[in-house]
Scaffold this motif. Structure first.
Motif, PDB file in Angstrom:
ATOM      1  N   HIS A  95       0.837  -1.205   0.000  1.00 53.25           N
ATOM      2  CA  HIS A  95       0.000   0.000   0.000  1.00 53.25           C
ATOM      3  C   HIS A  95       0.870   1.253   0.000  1.00 53.25           C
ATOM      4  CE1 HIS A  95      -3.659   2.280   0.590  1.00 53.25           C
ATOM      5  NE2 HIS A  95      -3.090   2.930   1.586  1.00 53.25           N
ATOM      6  N   VAL A  96       0.555   2.200  -0.887  1.00 49.87           N
ATOM      7  CA  VAL A  96       1.323   3.439  -1.034  1.00 49.87           C
ATOM      8  C   VAL A  96       0.391   4.634  -0.859  1.00 49.87           C
ATOM      9  CG1 VAL A  96       2.776   4.832  -2.558  1.00 49.87           C
ATOM     10  CG2 VAL A  96       2.967   2.337  -2.590  1.00 49.87           C
ATOM     11  N   LEU A  97       0.824   5.596  -0.040  1.00 53.49           N
ATOM     12  CA  LEU A  97       0.100   6.853   0.126  1.00 53.49           C
ATOM     13  C   LEU A  97       0.755   7.914  -0.757  1.00 53.49           C
ATOM     14  CD1 LEU A  97      -1.941   8.729   1.592  1.00 53.49           C
ATOM     15  CD2 LEU A  97      -0.161   9.106   3.325  1.00 53.49           C
ATOM     16  N   VAL A  98      -0.034   8.562  -1.609  1.00 59.04           N
ATOM     17  CA  VAL A  98       0.445   9.622  -2.496  1.00 59.04           C
ATOM     18  C   VAL A  98       0.017  10.971  -1.915  1.00 59.04           C
ATOM     19  CG1 VAL A  98       0.388  10.588  -4.822  1.00 59.04           C
ATOM     20  CG2 VAL A  98       0.283   8.107  -4.498  1.00 59.04           C
ATOM     21  N   VAL A  99       0.993  11.803  -1.578  1.00 60.59           N
ATOM     22  CA  VAL A  99       0.711  13.132  -1.035  1.00 60.59           C
ATOM     23  C   VAL A  99       1.113  14.151  -2.096  1.00 60.59           C
ATOM     24  CG1 VAL A  99       1.072  14.719   0.885  1.00 60.59           C
ATOM     25  CG2 VAL A  99       1.200  12.252   1.269  1.00 60.59           C
TER      26      VAL A  99
ATOM     27  N   CYS B 253       5.747  11.642  -1.845  1.00 59.06           N
ATOM     28  CA  CYS B 253       5.379  12.972  -1.359  1.00 59.06           C
ATOM     29  C   CYS B 253       5.966  14.054  -2.248  1.00 59.06           C
ATOM     30  CB  CYS B 253       5.869  13.129   0.081  1.00 59.06           C
ATOM     31  SG  CYS B 253       5.680  14.785   0.745  1.00 59.06           S
ATOM     32  N   ASP B 254       5.128  14.987  -2.684  1.00 62.19           N
ATOM     33  CA  ASP B 254       5.594  16.156  -3.430  1.00 62.19           C
ATOM     34  C   ASP B 254       6.306  17.108  -2.466  1.00 62.19           C
ATOM     35  OD1 ASP B 254       5.990  17.871  -5.537  1.00 62.19           O
ATOM     36  OD2 ASP B 254       4.044  18.839  -5.331  1.00 62.19           O
ATOM     37  N   LEU B 255       7.232  17.914  -2.988  1.00 72.79           N
ATOM     38  CA  LEU B 255       7.928  18.881  -2.141  1.00 72.79           C
ATOM     39  C   LEU B 255       7.199  20.207  -2.053  1.00 72.79           C
ATOM     40  CD1 LEU B 255      11.722  18.372  -2.944  1.00 72.79           C
ATOM     41  CD2 LEU B 255      10.493  17.796  -0.859  1.00 72.79           C
ATOM     42  N   ARG B 256       6.545  20.638  -3.119  1.00 73.69           N
ATOM     43  CA  ARG B 256       5.893  21.946  -3.160  1.00 73.69           C
ATOM     44  C   ARG B 256       4.387  21.772  -2.990  1.00 73.69           C
ATOM     45  NH1 ARG B 256      10.299  24.625  -2.039  1.00 73.69           N
ATOM     46  NH2 ARG B 256      11.965  24.256  -3.545  1.00 73.69           N
TER      47      ARG B 256
ATOM     48  N   TRP C 262       6.924   8.332  12.648  1.00 73.40           N
ATOM     49  CA  TRP C 262       7.101   7.038  11.961  1.00 73.40           C
ATOM     50  C   TRP C 262       8.513   6.993  11.372  1.00 73.40           C
ATOM     51  CZ3 TRP C 262       2.749  10.175  10.898  1.00 73.40           C
ATOM     52  CH2 TRP C 262       1.537   9.728  11.468  1.00 73.40           C
ATOM     53  N   PRO C 263       9.529   6.848  12.205  1.00 76.64           N
ATOM     54  CA  PRO C 263      10.918   7.009  11.722  1.00 76.64           C
ATOM     55  C   PRO C 263      11.342   5.978  10.685  1.00 76.64           C
ATOM     56  CG  PRO C 263      10.868   6.137  13.967  1.00 76.64           C
ATOM     57  CD  PRO C 263       9.470   6.561  13.653  1.00 76.64           C
ATOM     58  N   ASP C 264      10.707   4.819  10.622  1.00 73.93           N
ATOM     59  CA  ASP C 264      11.128   3.776   9.678  1.00 73.93           C
ATOM     60  C   ASP C 264      10.215   3.673   8.468  1.00 73.93           C
ATOM     61  OD1 ASP C 264      12.098   1.672  12.443  1.00 73.93           O
ATOM     62  OD2 ASP C 264      13.271   3.114  11.301  1.00 73.93           O
ATOM     63  N   LEU C 265       9.307   4.626   8.299  1.00 78.26           N
ATOM     64  CA  LEU C 265       8.398   4.584   7.144  1.00 78.26           C
ATOM     65  C   LEU C 265       9.120   5.118   5.906  1.00 78.26           C
ATOM     66  CD1 LEU C 265       5.582   4.210   5.905  1.00 78.26           C
ATOM     67  CD2 LEU C 265       5.028   6.527   6.676  1.00 78.26           C
ATOM     68  N   PRO C 266       9.209   4.331   4.831  1.00 78.28           N
ATOM     69  CA  PRO C 266       9.879   4.817   3.619  1.00 78.28           C
ATOM     70  C   PRO C 266       9.123   5.989   2.988  1.00 78.28           C
ATOM     71  CG  PRO C 266       9.636   2.416   3.579  1.00 78.28           C
ATOM     72  CD  PRO C 266       8.786   2.922   4.703  1.00 78.28           C
ATOM     73  N   VAL C 267       9.815   7.110   2.812  1.00 69.72           N
ATOM     74  CA  VAL C 267       9.239   8.280   2.159  1.00 69.72           C
ATOM     75  C   VAL C 267      10.109   8.629   0.956  1.00 69.72           C
ATOM     76  CG1 VAL C 267       8.573  10.697   2.372  1.00 69.72           C
ATOM     77  CG2 VAL C 267       8.292   9.153   4.326  1.00 69.72           C
TER      78      VAL C 267
ATOM     79  N   LYS D 249      18.696  14.908   4.017  1.00 67.46           N
ATOM     80  CA  LYS D 249      19.166  15.138   5.381  1.00 67.46           C
ATOM     81  C   LYS D 249      18.070  14.865   6.402  1.00 67.46           C
ATOM     82  CE  LYS D 249      22.980  18.426   4.864  1.00 67.46           C
ATOM     83  NZ  LYS D 249      23.457  19.804   5.152  1.00 67.46           N
ATOM     84  N   LEU D 250      16.816  15.103   6.025  1.00 66.92           N
ATOM     85  CA  LEU D 250      15.693  14.871   6.935  1.00 66.92           C
ATOM     86  C   LEU D 250      15.239  13.411   6.941  1.00 66.92           C
ATOM     87  CD1 LEU D 250      13.435  18.039   6.569  1.00 66.92           C
ATOM     88  CD2 LEU D 250      14.556  17.205   8.630  1.00 66.92           C
ATOM     89  N   GLY D 251      15.836  12.599   6.084  1.00 64.82           N
ATOM     90  CA  GLY D 251      15.525  11.176   6.136  1.00 64.82           C
ATOM     91  C   GLY D 251      14.746  10.623   4.970  1.00 64.82           C
ATOM     92  N   ALA D 252      14.597  11.394   3.873  1.00 67.29           N
ATOM     93  CA  ALA D 252      13.954  10.828   2.688  1.00 67.29           C
ATOM     94  C   ALA D 252      14.763   9.631   2.190  1.00 67.29           C
ATOM     95  CB  ALA D 252      13.836  11.888   1.591  1.00 67.29           C
TER      96      ALA D 252
END
Length: 403
Positions: free
Chosen positions: A14-18, A62-65, A82-87, A104-107
């Motif tokens: 399952h993938v969430l699209v933001v 996730c989009d940046l803008r 959710w530190p281990d959730l792939p983004v 740097k933020l963990g993407a």
């Protein structure tokens, strides 16, 4: 072995699209559906956090803008809860600063919009899922150690977490081994050192006629060096995508790429420099264009008769803000064995002088039958010993090869 034909099928990932654009959201959902994923979508970062609170997916695109809460702020909130959730972040502007901030933020990865090839999305997601599985396995293993001896496990974790995470990061980004581009075969091997350092190899397609490669060695050790290899890979991918989108020709000039990278590293303020050999191959004309930023030893080219070293040294990237580099061009012979390797190989050899080490390497790589596997076997690198420095090996072969 008995197979239970009535066992329930595994549900799709399952993938969430933001994404704030309805058109892009629908497009991403269609692409993900074609890849076998189930999807939900959210129109901005606030809605994305609400969707995550209801159900945590396997990955997030996730989009940046975006309005209300942009991708960078959204990523920070996700990392906290959710530190281990792939983004995987997406951007249509292709700015290097965006990639630096997001990573740097963990993407976990960075892809360009529009996504022109389904394989790009599939590769990013599959790599993220594999990395998440590795992290989950690593957590389970760490928990068992804590149960056996909590005090000892706590001490070991302080020493090993950065090394483990950085090494997983490096190896998850390596290209597939034994790739073919026309009648060229490219193979690679990265043998890690005892202390995490910064060797990295990449091989990538540019268009139907061109492909590129590089071998880099980031100065220093630790996770910060591994981070620079991720930024390097993202930088190159951005310019490959820029060529596909706008027709930019920068990716075809290794010297131009190194000059641009040199400036980007200076602006990013990472206080790291690297040596790199960067090449682009035209598979139609069999021309190699390359530039060298302080990489030593020089690559060795064997044409079936003799072995030559490709000269053309330059300053390491990240040392001087206005460093300039030069493109060199050669015609690739048939048969061909082009071997690029890091200086960790020199440190492994027992010979007393640099001249004797180079002579040995000419013999080692000056054979039509040489492979990364045969090199590792001859140098006793499989299984890898405890090394002071990484050893990276890239071999490009063309034509029929015989012992």
């Amino acid at each position: 072995m008995t197979v239970d034909l009535h066992a329930p099928a595994q549900p799709p990932r399952h993938v969430l699209v933001v994404e704030d654009s309805p058109e892009v959201r629908r497009s991403m959902e269609r692409l993900l559906g074609r890849l076998g994923y189930s999807t939900r979508s959210a129109e901005d970062g606030i809605a994305g956090l609400e969707a995550l609170a209801q159900k945590v997916p396997d990955a997030v695109l996730c989009d940046l803008r975006m309005p209300r809460l942009d991708g960078i702020a959204f990523l920070g909130r996700v990392r906290e809860r959710w530190p281990d959730l792939p983004v995987i972040v997406m951007s249509g502007e292709g700015r290097f600063e965006d990639a630096v901030a997001a990573l740097k933020l963990g993407a976990w990865d960075y892809v360009e919009k529009p996504i022109l090839e389904l394989a790009v999305l599939e590769h990013a997601l599959s790599r993220a899922m594999e990395k998440a599985a590795l992290l989950a396995e690593n957590r389970r293993y760490r928990k068992s150690l804590e149960e056996a001896n909590r005090q000892l496990a706590t001490s070991l974790r302080m020493l090993s977490d950065d090394q483990t995470a950085g090494r997983m990061l490096q190896f998850s980004m390596l290209p597939r081994n034994h790739q073919r581009f026309g009648d060229y075969e490219v193979s690679r091997q990265l043998v890690p050192s005892a202390v995490l350092s910064g060797d990295f190899i990449d091989v990538f397609s540019i268009d139907a006629a061109h492909w590129g490669f590089y071998l880099a060695d980031v100065a220093g050790h630790g996770v910060s060096s591994a981070l620079v290899t991720m930024l390097l890979r993202t930088f190159v991918q951005l310019h490959v995508a820029d060529h596909a989108r706008t027709g930019s020709r920068l990716i075809f000039s290794p010297a131009g790429m190194l000059e641009r990278l040199n400036g980007e590293l200076a602006r990013a303020g990472l206080d790291r420099h690297l040596t790199i050999f960067f090449g682009v191959v035209d598979s139609v004309t069999d021309e190699l264009r390359f530039a060298n930023a302080g990489h030593f030893p020089g690559p060795m080219l064997f044409d079936g008769v003799k072995t030559v070293v490709l000269d053309g040294p330059g300053l390491p990237v990240g040392v001087m803000p206005n460093a300039q580099y030069e493109d060199h061009e050669i015609h690739l012979p048939r048969p061909l064995v082009l071997s690029v390797f890091s200086d960790g190989l020199l440190e492994l050899l027992p010979h007393a002088s640099l001249e004797r080490k180079e002579a040995f390497l000419r013999l080692l790589f000056g054979r039509a039958s040489v492979t990364v596997e045969s090199v590792c076997k001859e140098l006793k690198l499989d299984p890898p010993p405890s090394l002071a420095d990484d050893i990276a090996i890239l071999i490009i072969k063309r034509g029929e090869t015989h012992a």
